[in-house]
Design a protein around this motif. Structure first.
Motif, PDB file in Angstrom:
ATOM      1  N   PHE A 244       0.818  -1.208   0.000  1.00  0.00           N
ATOM      2  CA  PHE A 244       0.000   0.000   0.000  1.00  0.00           C
ATOM      3  C   PHE A 244       0.858   1.267   0.000  1.00  0.00           C
ATOM      4  CE2 PHE A 244      -2.231   3.355   2.378  1.00  0.00           C
ATOM      5  CZ  PHE A 244      -3.337   3.524   1.565  1.00  0.00           C
ATOM      6  N   PHE A 245       1.886   1.306   0.857  1.00  0.00           N
ATOM      7  CA  PHE A 245       2.676   2.529   1.008  1.00  0.00           C
ATOM      8  C   PHE A 245       3.751   2.675  -0.066  1.00  0.00           C
ATOM      9  CE2 PHE A 245       1.063   2.082   5.408  1.00  0.00           C
ATOM     10  CZ  PHE A 245       0.475   3.344   5.529  1.00  0.00           C
ATOM     11  N   VAL A 246       4.392   1.578  -0.452  1.00  0.00           N
ATOM     12  CA  VAL A 246       5.471   1.646  -1.446  1.00  0.00           C
ATOM     13  C   VAL A 246       4.908   1.604  -2.861  1.00  0.00           C
ATOM     14  CG1 VAL A 246       7.640   0.571  -2.198  1.00  0.00           C
ATOM     15  CG2 VAL A 246       7.036   0.559   0.219  1.00  0.00           C
ATOM     16  N   ARG A 247       3.676   1.162  -3.018  1.00  0.00           N
ATOM     17  CA  ARG A 247       3.015   1.070  -4.321  1.00  0.00           C
ATOM     18  C   ARG A 247       3.769   0.122  -5.247  1.00  0.00           C
ATOM     19  NH1 ARG A 247      -1.948   2.703  -4.104  1.00  0.00           N
ATOM     20  NH2 ARG A 247      -1.966   3.309  -6.301  1.00  0.00           N
ATOM     21  N   VAL A 248       4.080  -1.060  -4.732  1.00  0.00           N
ATOM     22  CA  VAL A 248       4.748  -2.072  -5.532  1.00  0.00           C
ATOM     23  C   VAL A 248       3.874  -2.456  -6.725  1.00  0.00           C
ATOM     24  CG1 VAL A 248       5.804  -4.359  -5.494  1.00  0.00           C
ATOM     25  CG2 VAL A 248       5.888  -2.931  -3.463  1.00  0.00           C
ATOM     26  N   TYR A 249       2.600  -2.639  -6.467  1.00  0.00           N
ATOM     27  CA  TYR A 249       1.603  -2.839  -7.517  1.00  0.00           C
ATOM     28  C   TYR A 249       0.253  -2.454  -6.973  1.00  0.00           C
ATOM     29  CZ  TYR A 249       1.203  -7.320  -5.030  1.00  0.00           C
ATOM     30  OH  TYR A 249       1.072  -8.293  -4.065  1.00  0.00           O
ATOM     31  N   LYS A 250      -0.712  -2.340  -7.859  1.00  0.00           N
ATOM     32  CA  LYS A 250      -2.067  -1.922  -7.479  1.00  0.00           C
ATOM     33  C   LYS A 250      -3.073  -2.681  -8.335  1.00  0.00           C
ATOM     34  CE  LYS A 250      -2.040   2.069 -10.609  1.00  0.00           C
ATOM     35  NZ  LYS A 250      -0.798   1.667 -11.260  1.00  0.00           N
ATOM     36  N   PRO A 251      -4.346  -2.694  -7.951  1.00  0.00           N
ATOM     37  CA  PRO A 251      -5.344  -3.361  -8.783  1.00  0.00           C
ATOM     38  C   PRO A 251      -5.337  -2.815 -10.209  1.00  0.00           C
ATOM     39  CG  PRO A 251      -6.271  -2.882  -6.633  1.00  0.00           C
ATOM     40  CD  PRO A 251      -4.920  -2.224  -6.667  1.00  0.00           C
ATOM     41  N   GLY A 252      -5.359  -3.724 -11.165  1.00  0.00           N
ATOM     42  CA  GLY A 252      -5.281  -3.339 -12.566  1.00  0.00           C
ATOM     43  C   GLY A 252      -3.924  -3.571 -13.186  1.00  0.00           C
ATOM     44  N   ASP A 253      -2.873  -3.685 -12.350  1.00  0.00           N
ATOM     45  CA  ASP A 253      -1.527  -3.927 -12.864  1.00  0.00           C
ATOM     46  C   ASP A 253      -1.380  -5.379 -13.313  1.00  0.00           C
ATOM     47  OD1 ASP A 253      -0.849  -1.358 -12.367  1.00  0.00           O
ATOM     48  OD2 ASP A 253       0.572  -1.757 -10.755  1.00  0.00           O
TER      49      ASP A 253
ATOM     50  N   ILE B  76       9.427  -9.098  -8.035  1.00  0.00           N
ATOM     51  CA  ILE B  76       8.077  -8.799  -8.511  1.00  0.00           C
ATOM     52  C   ILE B  76       8.221  -8.133  -9.873  1.00  0.00           C
ATOM     53  CG2 ILE B  76       5.935  -7.562  -8.067  1.00  0.00           C
ATOM     54  CD1 ILE B  76       6.829  -7.531  -5.086  1.00  0.00           C
ATOM     55  N   LYS B  77       7.692  -8.777 -10.899  1.00  0.00           N
ATOM     56  CA  LYS B  77       7.787  -8.239 -12.255  1.00  0.00           C
ATOM     57  C   LYS B  77       6.486  -7.517 -12.579  1.00  0.00           C
ATOM     58  CE  LYS B  77      10.721 -12.132 -13.555  1.00  0.00           C
ATOM     59  NZ  LYS B  77      10.883 -13.327 -14.424  1.00  0.00           N
ATOM     60  N   ASN B  78       6.594  -6.197 -12.732  1.00  0.00           N
ATOM     61  CA  ASN B  78       5.414  -5.378 -13.011  1.00  0.00           C
ATOM     62  C   ASN B  78       5.457  -4.929 -14.465  1.00  0.00           C
ATOM     63  OD1 ASN B  78       3.375  -3.348 -13.069  1.00  0.00           O
ATOM     64  ND2 ASN B  78       3.563  -3.134 -10.860  1.00  0.00           N
ATOM     65  N   TYR B  79       4.415  -5.278 -15.223  1.00  0.00           N
ATOM     66  CA  TYR B  79       4.361  -4.958 -16.641  1.00  0.00           C
ATOM     67  C   TYR B  79       3.882  -3.532 -16.905  1.00  0.00           C
ATOM     68  CZ  TYR B  79       4.835  -9.948 -17.771  1.00  0.00           C
ATOM     69  OH  TYR B  79       5.287 -11.237 -17.905  1.00  0.00           O
ATOM     70  N   SER B  80       3.277  -2.892 -15.922  1.00  0.00           N
ATOM     71  CA  SER B  80       2.592  -1.634 -16.199  1.00  0.00           C
ATOM     72  C   SER B  80       3.003  -0.471 -15.308  1.00  0.00           C
ATOM     73  CB  SER B  80       1.077  -1.848 -16.073  1.00  0.00           C
ATOM     74  OG  SER B  80       0.760  -2.468 -14.838  1.00  0.00           O
ATOM     75  N   MET B  81       3.802  -0.693 -14.287  1.00  0.00           N
ATOM     76  CA  MET B  81       4.168   0.396 -13.380  1.00  0.00           C
ATOM     77  C   MET B  81       5.122   1.367 -14.076  1.00  0.00           C
ATOM     78  SD  MET B  81       5.812   0.211  -9.541  1.00  0.00           S
ATOM     79  CE  MET B  81       7.393  -0.399 -10.145  1.00  0.00           C
ATOM     80  N   ASP B  82       4.818   2.653 -14.031  1.00  0.00           N
ATOM     81  CA  ASP B  82       5.630   3.742 -14.586  1.00  0.00           C
ATOM     82  C   ASP B  82       5.660   3.750 -16.111  1.00  0.00           C
ATOM     83  OD1 ASP B  82       6.218   4.604 -12.040  1.00  0.00           O
ATOM     84  OD2 ASP B  82       8.125   3.526 -11.924  1.00  0.00           O
ATOM     85  N   PHE B  83       5.790   2.575 -16.746  1.00  0.00           N
ATOM     86  CA  PHE B  83       5.919   2.523 -18.198  1.00  0.00           C
ATOM     87  C   PHE B  83       5.046   1.391 -18.737  1.00  0.00           C
ATOM     88  CE2 PHE B  83       8.246   1.466 -22.180  1.00  0.00           C
ATOM     89  CZ  PHE B  83       8.137   2.702 -22.791  1.00  0.00           C
ATOM     90  N   PRO B  84       3.810   1.710 -19.165  1.00  0.00           N
ATOM     91  CA  PRO B  84       2.856   0.656 -19.557  1.00  0.00           C
ATOM     92  C   PRO B  84       3.050   0.156 -20.981  1.00  0.00           C
ATOM     93  CG  PRO B  84       1.798   2.787 -19.713  1.00  0.00           C
ATOM     94  CD  PRO B  84       3.190   3.049 -19.207  1.00  0.00           C
ATOM     95  N   PHE B  85       4.295   0.034 -21.420  1.00  0.00           N
ATOM     96  CA  PHE B  85       4.590  -0.473 -22.751  1.00  0.00           C
ATOM     97  C   PHE B  85       5.690  -1.518 -22.659  1.00  0.00           C
ATOM     98  CE2 PHE B  85       2.935   3.799 -23.318  1.00  0.00           C
ATOM     99  CZ  PHE B  85       1.988   3.625 -24.314  1.00  0.00           C
ATOM    100  N   LEU B  86       5.720  -2.404 -23.646  1.00  0.00           N
ATOM    101  CA  LEU B  86       6.718  -3.468 -23.681  1.00  0.00           C
ATOM    102  C   LEU B  86       7.403  -3.485 -25.034  1.00  0.00           C
ATOM    103  CD1 LEU B  86       4.746  -6.482 -22.147  1.00  0.00           C
ATOM    104  CD2 LEU B  86       6.460  -5.094 -20.993  1.00  0.00           C
ATOM    105  N   TRP B  87       8.667  -3.902 -25.035  1.00  0.00           N
ATOM    106  CA  TRP B  87       9.331  -4.201 -26.295  1.00  0.00           C
ATOM    107  C   TRP B  87       9.060  -5.659 -26.646  1.00  0.00           C
ATOM    108  CZ3 TRP B  87      11.708  -0.322 -23.432  1.00  0.00           C
ATOM    109  CH2 TRP B  87      12.056   0.831 -24.148  1.00  0.00           C
TER     110      TRP B  87
END
Length: 301
Positions: free
Chosen positions: A107-116, A166-177
């Motif tokens: 919650f505080f560090v925002r590692v991930y959130k609903p929708g990620d 923790i591999k986040n596909y959408s945090m900060d940069f919601p695009f992939l190569w």
């Protein structure tokens, strides 16, 4: 009557009676709190966990009362018992404590959130809920190819945020190569093949490239990261059978499979329209005829 009075005057009997009264009080309190929680909490999952928590606390209190009533004789004994009890609780509920701590960390560090879209503990999926103990995912992959939903709901303990990446596909940069390999024959016009692939990719992905530019600049400014090319690029690789043209491009993390399909369809149509100047390669297998064998057998004399 005298026997009852004598029994009540006995210190041990008085202690047992007092203990029984406390146990009855705790049991009735557990029942009362369970009914109260059932009326006040509408969510089934939260209500179940709250009721189980009340039961555990009540049973631990009963155990502690029994332990104190028959073993404690001094303040020092109280200290030892409380210390042992606390250590036992911590050891028994360490996973639960880690999970609750993990929920605060998320919650505080925002590692991930609903929708990620994340991958944690080897499981990939979209986050659909985060509570005090579990993170709930809609699973991706497994027996289903590419980034498609498998249909399973997966609950992962929040304690795993402390145990691995923790591999986040959408945090900060919601695009992939992503990459697409196109194989063409050696007889093809390679310069034309590269132009066809690059032009089609640039035209189809222009919106992704434009939208990702601002996000990528924020990433470069915020993190110690090398600036990268967002426009589609191609690279050649020579093999024994064909020339492989590798297309590297950027796409939305939720549209990776769709984008790859659209790219391949467009490139395939453009190659067909080249009137044979560019030809897609394929693995060929040539079967040779077994030569005739003339076998002569000499008869014995």
């Amino acid at each position: 009557m005298d026997a009852l009075l004598n029994f009540l005057n006995d210190p041990l009997a008085a202690k047992i009676l007092k203990l029984l009264l406390w146990i009855i009080f705790i049991v009735f309190s557990i029942g009362f709190l369970r009914k109260l929680l059932k009326k006040r909490i509408s969510d089934v999952t939260i209500r179940y966990k709250a009721q189980k928590g009340v039961e555990l606390v009540g049973y631990f209190l009963i155990f502690l009362l029994i332990l104190i009533s028959f073993t404690v004789k001094s303040i020092a004994d109280y200290t030892i018992i409380i210390g042992l009890f606390t250590a036992g609780i911590t050891f028994t509920l360490q996973e639960l404590i880690l999970s609750i701590t993990g929920s605060f960390y998320i919650f505080f560090v925002r590692v991930y959130k609903p929708g990620d879209r994340i991958e944690i503990n080897g499981i990939k999926g979209d986050v659909i809920d985060i509570d005090s103990i579990y993170t709930t995912l809609m699973e991706l992959g497994e027996w289903v190819s590419s980034d498609n939903y498998s249909g399973r709901i997966v609950k992962i303990s929040n304690s795993f945020v402390f145990k691995g990446p923790i591999k986040n596909y959408s945090m900060d940069f919601p695009f992939l190569w992503d990459e697409l390999n196109i194989m063409v024959t050696y007889e093809s016009d390679i310069a034309l093949a590269k132009k066809i692939i690059l032009d089609d990719a640039t035209e189809l992905l222009s919106e992704y490239t434009k939208n990702s530019l601002t996000k990528w600049k924020e990433m470069v400014a915020h993190y110690y990261i090398e600036d990268a090319t967002l426009e589609p690029t191609v690279a050649l690789k020579i093999t024994d059978n064909w020339i492989e043209i590798n297309l590297r491009y950027i796409t939305d993390y939720k549209r990776r499979r769709i984008t790859k399909n659209q790219l391949f369809e467009r490139i395939q149509q453009s190659i067909v329209a080249s009137n044979g100047k560019v030809v897609l390669a394929s693995t060929t297998l040539q079967l040779l005829k077994i030569p005739d064998v003339n076998v002569q057998v000499k008869s014995s004399v």
